[in-house]
Enzyme design. Structure first.
Site, PDB file in Angstrom:
ATOM      1  N   HIS A 232       3.687   7.601   3.451  1.00  0.00           N
ATOM      2  CA  HIS A 232       4.479   6.628   3.515  1.00  0.00           C
ATOM      3  C   HIS A 232       4.050   5.475   2.209  1.00  0.00           C
ATOM      4  CE1 HIS A 232       1.434   4.354   5.983  1.00  0.00           C
ATOM      5  NE2 HIS A 232       1.931   3.622   5.668  1.00  0.00           N
TER       6      HIS A 232
ATOM      7  N   HIS B  65       0.976  -1.253   0.067  1.00  0.00           N
ATOM      8  CA  HIS B  65       0.061  -0.135   0.061  1.00  0.00           C
ATOM      9  C   HIS B  65       0.869   1.325   0.106  1.00  0.00           C
ATOM     10  CE1 HIS B  65       0.391  -0.619   4.554  1.00  0.00           C
ATOM     11  NE2 HIS B  65       0.481   0.577   4.536  1.00  0.00           N
TER      12      HIS B  65
ATOM     13  N   GLU C  84       7.395   1.676   5.082  1.00  0.00           N
ATOM     14  CA  GLU C  84       6.891   0.491   6.048  1.00  0.00           C
ATOM     15  C   GLU C  84       7.135  -0.577   5.498  1.00  0.00           C
ATOM     16  OE1 GLU C  84       2.760   0.799   6.598  1.00  0.00           O
ATOM     17  OE2 GLU C  84       2.358  -1.053   7.999  1.00  0.00           O
TER      18      GLU C  84
END
Lengths: 150, 150
Positions: free
Chosen positions: A92, A8, A141
């Site tokens: 992010h 994502h 992440e």
């Protein structure tokens, strides 16, 4: 380490409900998950599912999701980010790995600043973040791939 | 409009060769395209291919790409962006549409500021950008899906 799937991109927003309406009514998303609060990151969050490339026989696959993030407290990582970017925007990017502890050792071995210990993220698997200054300006992440199929 | 595939995220960098080395040696990318200059956007550009979700029989599919962008002139859109973000980072997000002119009419009909006329982008198909202030803080590229399979 081998590059994993881009699970994502995280998009911060000052108003989650308005962002959901934007992805539905402007971008044409038809599959948006129910929002929930992720206490560990002090955010209210949901995912916009986007279509992936079709398989060889035209089967649909899951694409990279848009994770919408609204801070539940001003004094939080995303809250402070919104102070500097009041409209919201790209916060992010998240890549999958098969083993979170191996990935942490990999990044640390390269001198990258891993921000805290692995913890449960929005998909229910272990995640950590790596400092944007060590990652070409992108807060990154790393998440362990869910064992279940997507 | 129906939400299309997230074709790529655009990541600006002050040093394309260093970014290629980062994606190869730190992130573990094994498939990075040869850099080329895209004159219309005054950038030197290449794509990091990331794996998509497997199809139902384990077939690999193409994931969302990372488009690395280094300005060829300081006085360009990406060059000015880097003045404010000298490390580089997430610059835009790009979604595919089946018809670029229909998409332009759609966004304009909703009062979104389309930045210029459709022009040939890095994948050789027509693209346009929509103003980040109208798109939740994200500079958004809309591109016509290539007719050839990925």
């Amino acid at each position: 380490m081998k590059l994993g799937r881009m699970n994502h991109i995280g998009v911060a927003t000052p108003d989650l409900d308005a962002s959901i309406a934007f992805y539905r009514d402007v971008m044409g998303a038809t599959d948006i998950t129910e929002p929930f609060v992720l206490e560990s990151q002090k955010v209210r969050v949901c995912f916009v599912n986007t279509p992936g490339e079709n398989g060889p026989n035209g089967e649909p696959t899951a694409g990279t999701q848009v994770e919408l993030l609204q801070p539940t407290e001003a004094d939080s990582a995303v809250g402070k980010w919104l102070d500097k970017n009041p409209l919201g925007g790209q916060h992010h990017v998240c890549y999958e790995v098969p083993d979170i502890h191996e990935a942490k050792a990999w990044f640390e071995g390269l001198g990258k600043r891993v921000l805290g210990e692995p913890r449960i993220g929005a998909h229910g698997t272990l995640i950590f973040f790596v400092h944007p200054r060590d990652m070409g300006g992108q807060l990154t992440e790393i998440m362990e791939t869910p064992k279940e199929a997507h």
